[in-house]
Motif scaffolding. Structure first.
Motif, PDB file in Angstrom:
ATOM      1  N   ARG A   1      -2.960 -31.750  30.596  1.00 41.90           N
ATOM      2  CA  ARG A   1      -3.084 -33.182  30.316  1.00 41.90           C
ATOM      3  C   ARG A   1      -1.727 -33.817  29.952  1.00 41.90           C
ATOM      4  O   ARG A   1      -0.717 -33.128  29.848  1.00 41.90           O
ATOM      5  CB  ARG A   1      -4.118 -33.464  29.216  1.00 41.90           C
ATOM      6  N   ASN A   2      -1.749 -35.158  29.784  1.00 43.29           N
ATOM      7  CA  ASN A   2      -0.543 -35.921  29.421  1.00 43.29           C
ATOM      8  C   ASN A   2       0.587 -35.638  30.403  1.00 43.29           C
ATOM      9  O   ASN A   2       1.735 -35.398  30.009  1.00 43.29           O
ATOM     10  CB  ASN A   2      -0.113 -35.613  27.984  1.00 43.29           C
TER      11      ASN A   2
ATOM     12  N   ALA B   1      -3.630 -32.527  37.067  1.00 39.55           N
ATOM     13  CA  ALA B   1      -2.919 -32.923  35.849  1.00 39.55           C
ATOM     14  C   ALA B   1      -3.685 -32.492  34.602  1.00 39.55           C
ATOM     15  O   ALA B   1      -3.097 -32.016  33.628  1.00 39.55           O
ATOM     16  CB  ALA B   1      -2.698 -34.436  35.841  1.00 39.55           C
ATOM     17  N   LYS B   2      -5.006 -32.636  34.629  1.00 43.18           N
ATOM     18  CA  LYS B   2      -5.808 -32.209  33.480  1.00 43.18           C
ATOM     19  C   LYS B   2      -5.772 -30.691  33.330  1.00 43.18           C
ATOM     20  O   LYS B   2      -5.693 -30.147  32.218  1.00 43.18           O
ATOM     21  CB  LYS B   2      -7.255 -32.698  33.641  1.00 43.18           C
TER      22      LYS B   2
ATOM     23  N   ASP C   1      -6.940 -39.064  27.800  1.00 45.06           N
ATOM     24  CA  ASP C   1      -7.238 -37.690  27.385  1.00 45.06           C
ATOM     25  C   ASP C   1      -8.111 -37.679  26.132  1.00 45.06           C
ATOM     26  O   ASP C   1      -7.825 -38.395  25.157  1.00 45.06           O
ATOM     27  CB  ASP C   1      -5.926 -36.930  27.102  1.00 45.06           C
TER      28      ASP C   1
ATOM     29  N   SER D   1      -3.758 -38.661  31.608  1.00 39.95           N
ATOM     30  CA  SER D   1      -3.387 -37.823  32.737  1.00 39.95           C
ATOM     31  C   SER D   1      -3.410 -38.688  34.002  1.00 39.95           C
ATOM     32  O   SER D   1      -4.257 -39.570  34.145  1.00 39.95           O
ATOM     33  CB  SER D   1      -4.361 -36.651  32.877  1.00 39.95           C
TER      34      SER D   1
ATOM     35  N   ARG E   1       3.023 -43.267  31.547  1.00 43.18           N
ATOM     36  CA  ARG E   1       2.674 -42.164  30.627  1.00 43.18           C
ATOM     37  C   ARG E   1       3.454 -42.287  29.320  1.00 43.18           C
ATOM     38  O   ARG E   1       2.899 -42.170  28.215  1.00 43.18           O
ATOM     39  CB  ARG E   1       2.974 -40.824  31.291  1.00 43.18           C
TER      40      ARG E   1
END
Length: 654
Positions: free
Chosen positions: A647-648, A642-643, A536, A616, A599
C-alpha cells in the motif's frame, strides 16, 4: 351567452377577492394545519422553528402539526380540504398527473435522501446485484428516484421480488418478512444499523444521475385561489424557519427531545442533521429554489412506470407557475370583459331609451362590472408581483418595470427607470444584447438566455422574450420584455454531476467524460491516462473514529487532489473511498509522475493527528488497450498490485 360569461367572470374574480379581503384584514390568527410526511424528526426542523420562534404567528398563522404513521393516504386530507398544507417528496408529481389539484409552494431538499440499503454481508454492491433479490419499498410514495434508478439501468419488475414496506426501520434483521434490500432514508437507517453493529451497503440514485427533489411544501389550488397572499406568506414563514433551524441545530435537538419527541438519541439527531444539510444544499442553491425541468423529468418517470396517465399534465404545479397561469387567464378575461362591457353599454342605452323600468337591472349590472374591474386590478397586481417584465422605449431606457424584476435585479423601480439597461448586462455579453435589441426594433421577435448583473454584483440568468410594440400607425416605438429566472437551470447540471459529500465529480460525470476522451482517442489518437486510487484501511477509520471523521478524510483527500491536478484534468469519486483522475493528453509516464505527487500530497494532509492517511494508486493509459473496459481492468490490476506491495505506493499497468 352573455349571462354565462358574466357569471364565470364573477365566480373567478369577485368571490376570491371577498375571501382574500377577509383573510388579510382579520385581526385573528388563521388556524391551519400542516401534515408532515412522517413522525417527528430533524427532517422537519424548519417547521418546528417557524412555530417556536414565532415566524408563523408574525405571518398571521396559528399552525398545528400533524404526523403521519403510514397507515393512510398521505395526500387525501389535503386534497379533501381537511388540512391546509402538507409535506411530501417528488411522488406528489404522480398525484398531480392523475388530476389531483396539488400545488408546490416551495422545495426544501434539493436532493432526495431516499436510498436502497442492504446488509454488507449480502454482497449487494450496486444496482445490478438487485436482480433476483427481495426488495422492500413503498410504492407511489418516496419511490420516484428509486424506480427511476431501476428503469434507467434496465432492471425490470420481473427481475426482483417486490415486498410492501413494513415501516420497520431494522427490517433487514428480521425473519419476517425475509428481505435482501429495503428503501431507507440516508439520514436515518444507516445510523441505526451502525448502532446495532451492522455495516450496510448504500445504493444512492444520485450517484447514478437520478437526482430528484426531496421534501416539498404544498397546498391545493383551492387555497391559492381563495388566498394567494396567504399561501405566499406561509411559504415565506416556513423558509424563514428552515434558515433558522439550519443555523441553530442544537436548539432543534432540544425541541425534538421535549416538545416534539422523536425517540432518537442525541447522536442520531446530530447524524440526521448533518445529512439533511447536504440534502438541502444551501451552500450551492438558494433555499427554496426549484426548476420546472426537474419536475418534468420526474413526471416522465412516472409515465414510463405506468403509475400515471400518459396524457397527464403538470402545468401549474409550482406556485409561481400557477399564479402566472392565472395572470394569463386574467388577460383573457380582460378581453372578454371588454366585449361584455361593450354589449352591456349598448344594452344600457337601449334600456334607458325604451324601458326606464329596467333601471334597477342596469344599476345591478354596472355594480357587477365595477366589482370585476376591482378584481382585475388585483390580478394585475399579482402579475406585477410575480412575472418578470419590462418595457424599453425608443431611447433605449426602461419605461416600465415589474416588481418581480426589481426584486430579482436588486434595484428600486425609480433606480431602474433612471439607469441605462445595458448596465445590467456584463461587458462580455453587451454586444450580443445590443444586437438583439436592434433586431427587435427592426420588427422581429427574439428569445434566448442572457446573463444579468444584480445590484450587489452577483449574476443571474434570464430566459428572455422580446417583442416589438407598435403605435396606432404601425410604427415600432417600444419593446416588451417578459422573462423567466433560469439561474437554477445553470446550477442543476452542476448539482447532477457533483458528489454531494466531496464537491467533486460524481460517477455520472466521470462516465460521460471517459466516453468523450475515448472517442477523441479513437478519432485523433490523443492519448489520455487514468489514475485509480483507493484510500488505505479506510474501514478502520470509520470503525475507530466514526463516519463523520471518515467523511472529513474523504473531503480533505478530494481537496488535496484538486490542488495538484491541472484545470483540464478531472477528479471524481468513483465509489466509497475510491477516486478516479482523468488526465487528457497525458502519456502514462507523466501520469505516473502525477500519481506520485498525489500520493505525497495525501500523506501530508493536516488536521488528522490521530490518523495516517494514505492511498494506493493504479495508473493506465489509453494506448495500452483496445477498449474502455480493458482500460479499467488494467488500471484496477495495477491498483491491486500496489496494495499487494504494501500500500501507499504507485503502480503502472504493464
Amino acid at each position: 351567452m352573455l349571462k354565462r360569461i358574466t357569471k364565470k367572470l364573477i365566480g373567478c374574480f369577485i368571490l376570491p377577492t371577498l375571501f382574500l379581503g377577509s383573510a388579510v384584514f382579520s385581526e385573528d390568527l388563521e388556524s391551519v394545519s400542516l401534515k408532515l410526511k412522517w413522525q417527528h424528526q430533524f427532517q422537519f426542523a424548519g417547521y418546528y422553528a417557524a412555530i417556536e420562534k414565532g415566524f408563523y404567528r408574525e405571518a398571521g398563522f396559528d399552525v398545528t402539526l400533524i404526523v403521519h404513521d403510514g397507515s393512510s393516504d398521505l395526500y387525501d386530507p389535503i386534497i379533501n380540504n381537511e388540512i391546509e398544507f402538507g409535506t411530501a417528496d417528488s411522488s406528489l408529481v404522480a398525484r398531480r398527473l392523475k388530476g389531483d389539484p396539488l400545488v408546490v409552494l416551495t422545495t426544501v431538499y434539493q436532493h432526495s435522501p431516499s436510498v436502497l440499503i442492504s446488509l454488507k454481508e449480502k454482497g449487494v454492491l450496486g444496482p445490478f446485484e438487485l436482480k433476483g433479490k427481495r426488495i422492500m419499498f413503498q410504492r407511489n410514495a418516496d419511490d420516484a428516484a428509486l424506480q427511476a434508478l431501476l428503469i434507467s439501468l434496465g432492471i425490470q419488475e420481473s427481475d426482483y421480488e417486490f415486498v410492501p414496506h413494513s415501516f420497520n426501520k431494522l427490517a433487514l434483521l428480521q425473519d419476517e418478512p425475509s428481505i435482501d434490500v429495503m428503501s431507507a432514508y440516508l439520514s436515518n437507517e444507516p445510523f441505526l444499523f451502525k448502532e446495532k453493529g451492522h455495516d450496510v451497503q448504500i445504493i444512492d440514485p444520485a450517484n447514478y444521475g437520478i437526482d430528484f427533489y426531496g421534501d416539498l411544501l404544498y397546498t391545493t389550488e383551492d387555497y391559492i385561489k381563495q388566498s394567494p397572499d396567504r399561501a405566499i406568506a406561509f411559504k415565506d414563514a416556513s423558509l424563514r424557519g428552515w434558515r433558522y433551524a439550519l443555523d441553530n441545530p442544537e436548539e432543534v435537538f432540544t425541541w425534538l427531545q421535549t416538545k416534539y419527541p422523536s425517540g432518537k438519541s442525541l447522536a442520531a439527531l446530530e447524524y440526521e442533521a448533518e445529512i439533511i444539510k447536504k440534502m438541502v444544499a444551501q451552500d450551492f442553491v438558494q433555499l427554496g429554489s426549484m426548476y420546472p425541468a426537474r419536475f418534468s423529468r420526474i413526471a416522465d418517470v412516472y409515465k414510463q412506470l405506468g403509475l400515471a396517465p400518459k396524457s397527464g399534465d403538470i402545468s401549474g404545479l409550482t406556485l409561481d407557475e400557477y399564479l402566472k397561469q392565472k395572470s394569463d387567464t386574467s388577460k383573457q378575461y380582460l378581453r372578454a370583459l371588454g366585449i361584455v362591457s361593450a354589449i352591456l353599454i349598448s344594452l344600457i342605452a337601449l334600456l334607458v331609451i325604451g324601458m326606464r323600468s329596467m333601471q334597477s337591472t342596469i344599476k345591478k349590472r354596472t355594480s357587477q362590472l365595477f366589482e370585476l374591474n376591482k378584481d382585475l386590478t388585483r390580478q394585475i397586481e399579482l402579475s406585477d408581483k410575480h412575472v418578470i417584465s419590462a418595457t424599453i422605449g425608443s431611447n433605449g431606457l426602461f419605461k416600465e418595470v415589474s416588481t418581480a424584476f426589481c426584486q430579482l435585479a436588486g434595484y428600486s423601480r425609480q433606480e431602474l427607470l433612471s439607469i441605462d439597461p445595458e448596465q445590467l448586462t456584463p461587458p462580455g455579453y453587451r454586444e450580443g444584447r445590443n444586437e438583439i435589441i436592434h433586431r427587435v426594433f427592426a420588427g422581429t421577435s427574439e428569445h434566448g438566455e442572457i446573463r444579468q448583473i444584480n445590484k450587489d454584483g452577483s449574476s443571474y440568468w434570464l430566459h428572455m422574450f422580446a417583442d416589438p410594440i407598435r403605435d396606432e400607425n404601425g410604427n415600432i416605438n417600444a419593446i416588451q420584455i417578459t422573462a423567466t429566472d433560469v439561474t437554477e437551470k445553470k446550477l442543476v447540471q452542476r448539482l447532477s454531476e457533483t458528489d454531494v459529500l466531496t464537491d467533486i465529480a460524481n460517477r455520472k460525470k466521470l462516465d460521460s467524460t471517459l466516453k468523450q476522451e475515448w472517442a477523441r482517442y479513437i478519432r485523433y489518437k490523443e492519448v489520455f491516462s487514468i489514475i485509480v486510487l483507493d484510500l488505505d484501511h479506510f474501514k478502520n477509520i470509520n470503525d475507530s473514529f466514526g463516519h463523520p471523521e471518515g467523511d472529513r478524510v474523504l473531503k480533505a483527500v478530494a481537496d488535496a487532489i484538486t490542488l495538484v491536478i491541472r484545470n483540464t484534468d478531472l477528479v471524481g469519486r468513483w465509489g466509497g473511498e475510491e477516486f478516479l483522475v482523468i488526465l487528457p493528453l497525458t502519456p502514462i509516464e507523466n501520469a505516473v509522475h502525477v500519481a506520485e505527487k498525489l500520493r505525497l500530497a495525501i500523506n501530508r494532509l493536516d488536521g488528522f493527528p490521530m490518523l495516517d492517511v494514505s492511498a494506493s494508486f493504479g495508473v493506465a493509459s489509453s494506448d495500452q488497450v483496445i477498449d474502455l473496459d480493458n482500460l479499467f481492468r488494467i488500471a484496477d490490476a495495477a491498483l491491486y498490485t500496489a496494495k499487494e506491495s504494501g500500500r501507499n505506493c504507485v503502480r503502472a499497468a504493464d
